[in-house]
Design an enzyme around this catalytic site. Structure first.
Site, PDB file in Angstrom:
ATOM      1  CG  ASP A   1       8.190  -0.714  -4.024  1.00 27.10           C
ATOM      2  OD1 ASP A   1       7.191  -0.280  -3.297  1.00 27.10           O
ATOM      3  OD2 ASP A   1       8.348  -1.772  -4.401  1.00 27.10           O
TER       4      ASP A   1
ATOM      5  CG  ASP B   1       6.836  -3.629   3.829  1.00 27.60           C
ATOM      6  OD1 ASP B   1       6.285  -4.070   5.024  1.00 27.60           O
ATOM      7  OD2 ASP B   1       6.088  -3.136   2.982  1.00 27.60           O
TER       8      ASP B   1
ATOM      9  CD  GLU C   1       2.195  -8.644   4.850  1.00 22.60           C
ATOM     10  OE1 GLU C   1       1.093  -8.468   5.455  1.00 22.60           O
ATOM     11  OE2 GLU C   1       2.627  -7.565   4.190  1.00 22.60           O
TER      12      GLU C   1
END
Ligand code: F6P
Length: 367
Positions: free
Chosen positions: A121, A145, A240
């Site tokens: 992104d 991700d 995380e």
């Protein structure tokens, strides 16, 4: 007036690296050269290569030969370089400058007719900025991700999940032998895709993700309950970016533009779990190994399809678009759609439901 024919294109890879980048680079070069007879340049280290344009690498059939199974990116990348807010040092002081005009000039100077930007992104936002300045840009969605909107999957995710699941398989035997709780931290920024998928594939007993705030009491109770039922070890996967109910994420540092580098939640959780359960607990941060190694077959094929499709978007002059996987089809979507919002795990979605049916605890009230 007829349009200027396309003769020379370039590709850059931006953001964190991941397996499959070289598959895209190779597919772009093969398709552009073999199907259209275009020249292809690799811009080194993302947009840095257009700020300092000696950083250019010709991509020929020879230079991309044999790179399909190789991890990383042969043209380099960075997740720190935004030409619109470039950090440089002057007279011993750090300052932020806008190098976007310089990038536009160098793009023209190199005689480029289009740029393929491969990234997540952050990189797509930069690509959109250049598209709005008049650069003919197309995007290819990348990130371990899997948090980029407008595509079902980004390449790199499958390889990261494979690595993370293998880690869990290996940890299981040592956890079992020592009757321990292993708290395993996975990457994924503010989304729990890697943790959720690897946790299910790697048979974790607890999965903590940013989309479902957790209670340490509930996690501890679940671990004790497992022990009461005769299970003498447990695997806790924590993304995380996960955070306790009413608590904070664990940040390593924050950059001036507000970007947070995440990490450390497993280390914070483990001593609390040990104290509350009395079970011996150890921590493992899986870390950058999730970005390394050879891409899975899925990512090799997806990267190849994306690269080929990106060249066809250029041939059709569909600039400002990003290739995306929708179901089984590769389509073109507007880059603005991709950067509009982050694609999060849906807490009431099928996969979370399946995980709950397998007895996996998410540390919430539904556990
Ligand atoms: O976006 C990919 C990613 O690996 C994230 O999962 C992680 O938070 C971040 O990059 C780590 O960045 P760096 O390589 O700067 O440590």
């Amino acid at each position: 007036m007829s349009e200027k024919p396309i003769r020379r294109i370039a590709i850059s890879t931006g953001g964190g690296d991941c397996p499959g980048l070289n598959a895209v680079i190779r597919a772009v070069a093969y398709t552009a050269i073999n199907s259209f007879g275009w020249e292809v340049l690799g811009i080194k280290d993302s947009f840095a290569g257009l700020i300092y344009p000696d950083q250019i690498m010709p991509l020929t059939l020879e230079t991309v030969r044999d790179i399909l199974p190789r991890g990383g990116t042969i043209i380099g990348t960075t997740n720190r370089g935004n030409p619109f807010k470039w950090e440089r040092e002057k007279d011993g002081k750090k300052e932020i400058v806008d190098y976007s005009d310089r990038v536009m000039e160098n793009f023209a100077h190199l005689g480029l007719d289009a740029l393929i930007v491969v990234g997540g992104d952050g990189t797509m936002k930069i690509a959109q900025g250049f598209f709005e300045k008049g650069m003919p840009v197309v995007g290819v969605p990348k990130t371990i991700d899997n948090d980029l909107n407008a595509t079902d999957v980004t390449f790199g995710f499958d390889s990261a999940v494979r690595t993370a699941s293998e880690v869990l398989d290996k940890l299981r035997t040592t956890a079992e032998s020592h009757h321990r709780v292993m708290v395993v931290e996975m990457m994924g920024r503010h989304c729990g895709w890697i943790a959720l998928h690897s946790g299910i594939a790697g048979d974790a007993h607890v999965i903590l993700i940013p989309e479902i705030p957790f209670s340490i009491d509930r996690v501890s109770e679940h671990l004790l309950d497992r022990q009461r039922r005769g299970a003498n070890y447990s695997i806790v996967v924590v993304a995380e970016g996960a955070a306790p109910i009413g608590g904070d994420i664990s940040a390593i540092d924050r950059s001036p533009d507000g970007t947070v580098r995440l990490g450390g939640m497993a280390q914070k959780l483990a001593p609390i779990i040990q104290e509350r359960t009395g079970l011996e607990t150890r921590v493992m941060i899986v870390g950058h190994v999730q970005r390394g190694g050879s891409p899975t077959e899925f990512d090799r094929i997806l990267g190849t399809r994306y690269g080929e499709a990106a060249v066809h978007l250029i041939a059709r002059r569909e600039f400002g678009k990003m290739v995306a996987l929708k179901g089984t089809a590769i389509v073109g979507v507007s880059i603005t759609e991709a950067i509009g919002e982050t694609k999060k795990v849906y807490p009431d979605g099928t996969l979370v439901k399946v995980a709950r049916s397998m007895g996996i605890c998410f540390g919430d009230a539904k556990t």
